[in-house]
Design a protein around this motif. Sequence first.
Motif, PDB file in Angstrom:
ATOM      1  N   GLY A  50      33.301 -22.845  23.402  1.00 61.69           N
ATOM      2  CA  GLY A  50      31.764 -22.949  22.890  1.00 61.69           C
ATOM      3  C   GLY A  50      31.628 -24.477  22.390  1.00 61.69           C
ATOM      4  N   SER A  51      30.209 -24.795  22.386  1.00 61.48           N
ATOM      5  CA  SER A  51      29.790 -25.929  22.099  1.00 61.48           C
ATOM      6  C   SER A  51      28.463 -25.995  22.029  1.00 61.48           C
ATOM      7  CB  SER A  51      30.482 -27.336  22.576  1.00 61.48           C
ATOM      8  OG  SER A  51      29.697 -27.419  23.811  1.00 61.48           O
ATOM      9  N   ASP A  52      27.686 -26.760  21.021  1.00 66.78           N
ATOM     10  CA  ASP A  52      26.313 -27.155  20.893  1.00 66.78           C
ATOM     11  C   ASP A  52      26.169 -28.237  21.949  1.00 66.78           C
ATOM     12  OD1 ASP A  52      24.941 -25.380  19.266  1.00 66.78           O
ATOM     13  OD2 ASP A  52      25.939 -26.494  17.443  1.00 66.78           O
ATOM     14  N   ASN A  53      24.887 -28.330  22.384  1.00 63.90           N
ATOM     15  CA  ASN A  53      24.568 -29.257  23.342  1.00 63.90           C
ATOM     16  C   ASN A  53      24.176 -30.778  22.735  1.00 63.90           C
ATOM     17  OD1 ASN A  53      23.797 -30.288  26.045  1.00 63.90           O
ATOM     18  ND2 ASN A  53      21.770 -30.240  25.238  1.00 63.90           N
ATOM     19  N   MET A  54      24.626 -31.640  23.185  1.00 72.71           N
ATOM     20  CA  MET A  54      24.033 -33.036  22.450  1.00 72.71           C
ATOM     21  C   MET A  54      23.002 -33.758  23.620  1.00 72.71           C
ATOM     22  SD  MET A  54      26.120 -35.391  19.825  1.00 72.71           S
ATOM     23  CE  MET A  54      26.863 -36.316  21.146  1.00 72.71           C
ATOM     24  N   GLU A  55      21.907 -33.385  23.749  1.00 69.95           N
ATOM     25  CA  GLU A  55      20.945 -33.818  24.609  1.00 69.95           C
ATOM     26  C   GLU A  55      21.311 -35.357  25.149  1.00 69.95           C
ATOM     27  OE1 GLU A  55      18.482 -32.660  27.487  1.00 69.95           O
ATOM     28  OE2 GLU A  55      18.857 -31.576  25.759  1.00 69.95           O
ATOM     29  N   GLY A  56      21.657 -35.520  26.663  1.00 69.44           N
ATOM     30  CA  GLY A  56      21.625 -36.923  27.165  1.00 69.44           C
ATOM     31  C   GLY A  56      23.250 -37.569  26.895  1.00 69.44           C
ATOM     32  N   SER A  57      24.082 -36.868  26.323  1.00 69.00           N
ATOM     33  CA  SER A  57      25.366 -37.661  25.955  1.00 69.00           C
ATOM     34  C   SER A  57      26.479 -36.775  26.207  1.00 69.00           C
ATOM     35  CB  SER A  57      25.279 -38.134  24.333  1.00 69.00           C
ATOM     36  OG  SER A  57      25.218 -36.912  23.749  1.00 69.00           O
ATOM     37  N   CYS A  58      27.670 -37.269  26.089  1.00 72.77           N
ATOM     38  CA  CYS A  58      29.015 -36.810  26.122  1.00 72.77           C
ATOM     39  C   CYS A  58      29.314 -36.381  27.711  1.00 72.77           C
ATOM     40  CB  CYS A  58      29.069 -35.717  25.305  1.00 72.77           C
ATOM     41  SG  CYS A  58      28.999 -35.869  23.769  1.00 72.77           S
ATOM     42  N   GLY A  59      28.629 -36.747  28.695  1.00 75.81           N
ATOM     43  CA  GLY A  59      28.738 -36.713  30.122  1.00 75.81           C
ATOM     44  C   GLY A  59      28.531 -35.230  30.733  1.00 75.81           C
ATOM     45  N   GLY A  60      28.028 -34.308  30.051  1.00 74.08           N
ATOM     46  CA  GLY A  60      27.513 -33.010  30.449  1.00 74.08           C
ATOM     47  C   GLY A  60      26.108 -33.038  31.020  1.00 74.08           C
ATOM     48  N   PRO A  61      25.779 -31.989  31.755  1.00 70.85           N
ATOM     49  CA  PRO A  61      24.444 -31.794  32.359  1.00 70.85           C
ATOM     50  C   PRO A  61      23.570 -31.473  30.985  1.00 70.85           C
ATOM     51  CG  PRO A  61      25.778 -29.738  32.715  1.00 70.85           C
ATOM     52  CD  PRO A  61      26.697 -30.813  32.085  1.00 70.85           C
ATOM     53  N   ASP A  62      22.309 -31.903  31.379  1.00 69.49           N
ATOM     54  CA  ASP A  62      21.104 -31.412  30.357  1.00 69.49           C
ATOM     55  C   ASP A  62      21.264 -29.871  30.125  1.00 69.49           C
ATOM     56  OD1 ASP A  62      20.585 -34.367  29.512  1.00 69.49           O
ATOM     57  OD2 ASP A  62      18.910 -34.119  31.105  1.00 69.49           O
ATOM     58  N   LEU A  63      21.247 -29.346  29.032  1.00 71.13           N
ATOM     59  CA  LEU A  63      21.030 -27.911  28.949  1.00 71.13           C
ATOM     60  C   LEU A  63      19.796 -27.198  29.546  1.00 71.13           C
ATOM     61  CD1 LEU A  63      22.650 -25.408  27.707  1.00 71.13           C
ATOM     62  CD2 LEU A  63      21.210 -25.791  25.700  1.00 71.13           C
ATOM     63  N   VAL A  64      20.079 -26.345  30.324  1.00 68.13           N
ATOM     64  CA  VAL A  64      18.958 -25.409  30.767  1.00 68.13           C
ATOM     65  C   VAL A  64      19.724 -24.101  30.807  1.00 68.13           C
ATOM     66  CG1 VAL A  64      17.659 -24.936  32.856  1.00 68.13           C
ATOM     67  CG2 VAL A  64      18.173 -27.124  32.430  1.00 68.13           C
ATOM     68  N   ILE A  65      18.914 -23.265  29.888  1.00 72.65           N
ATOM     69  CA  ILE A  65      19.357 -22.053  30.003  1.00 72.65           C
ATOM     70  C   ILE A  65      19.810 -21.280  31.595  1.00 72.65           C
ATOM     71  CG2 ILE A  65      18.910 -19.458  29.230  1.00 72.65           C
ATOM     72  CD1 ILE A  65      19.615 -21.327  27.092  1.00 72.65           C
ATOM     73  N   GLY A  66      20.844 -20.946  31.817  1.00 70.45           N
ATOM     74  CA  GLY A  66      21.378 -20.562  32.960  1.00 70.45           C
ATOM     75  C   GLY A  66      22.343 -21.542  33.545  1.00 70.45           C
ATOM     76  N   ASN A  67      22.550 -22.882  33.060  1.00 73.04           N
ATOM     77  CA  ASN A  67      23.534 -23.582  33.510  1.00 73.04           C
ATOM     78  C   ASN A  67      24.558 -23.722  32.178  1.00 73.04           C
ATOM     79  OD1 ASN A  67      22.581 -25.527  31.866  1.00 73.04           O
ATOM     80  ND2 ASN A  67      22.566 -27.368  33.444  1.00 73.04           N
ATOM     81  N   ASN A  68      24.101 -23.134  31.148  1.00 68.06           N
ATOM     82  CA  ASN A  68      24.879 -23.306  30.004  1.00 68.06           C
ATOM     83  C   ASN A  68      26.364 -22.759  29.855  1.00 68.06           C
ATOM     84  OD1 ASN A  68      23.567 -20.734  29.999  1.00 68.06           O
ATOM     85  ND2 ASN A  68      23.759 -20.815  27.669  1.00 68.06           N
ATOM     86  N   ILE A  69      27.017 -22.442  31.079  1.00 65.97           N
ATOM     87  CA  ILE A  69      28.493 -22.163  31.140  1.00 65.97           C
ATOM     88  C   ILE A  69      29.069 -22.823  31.953  1.00 65.97           C
ATOM     89  CG2 ILE A  69      27.973 -20.431  32.728  1.00 65.97           C
ATOM     90  CD1 ILE A  69      29.958 -18.490  31.534  1.00 65.97           C
ATOM     91  N   SER A  70      30.358 -23.032  31.565  1.00 72.25           N
ATOM     92  CA  SER A  70      31.317 -23.789  32.542  1.00 72.25           C
ATOM     93  C   SER A  70      32.483 -23.213  32.686  1.00 72.25           C
ATOM     94  CB  SER A  70      31.610 -25.286  31.825  1.00 72.25           C
ATOM     95  OG  SER A  70      30.413 -26.174  31.647  1.00 72.25           O
TER      96      SER A  70
END
Length: 150
Positions: free
Chosen positions: A71-91
């Motif tokens: 797991g990790s915390d989201n860092m909005e708009g950085s690190c190459g991941g998608p913006d966090l939306v509950i429902g897309n918060n699993i990879s």
Amino acid sequence: MATAIQPYLTFEGNCEEAFNFYKSVFGKEFTYIGRFADMPPLEGQPAISPEYSNRIMHVALPINNDFMLFGSDNMEGSCGGPDLVIGNNISLSLQIETKEEADRVFGALSKGGTVGVPMGDTFWNAYFGMFTDRFGINWMINVEQNTDKK
């Protein structure tokens, strides 16, 4: 070939709280916990703001001998991941044995999708990349380069 596939959960600032809860449920200890403040500066990215510096960059919790929860915390708009939306918060995180196989799997699965982080060497001594496939599934590909260290 992939040696393991593990869920990777993303949180909006409460990863540490969630993983301390999971730790209490499963009775295991973290094999790794790191914060965004521990990251070296990323080329072309602004410095980590104090708001995010104490958030969790990565945590690993064994559930049993064969299964890890990441797991990790989201860092909005950085690190190459998608913006966090509950429902897309699993990879789905694939642990792969060689760089060559990682490149092959990354190339095949990401075709027609969106690459967030191209495959490359990391400061945590892994070969790593992230993308969202053409079906909207988030993936992480990881090759441990030093199996003595987690």
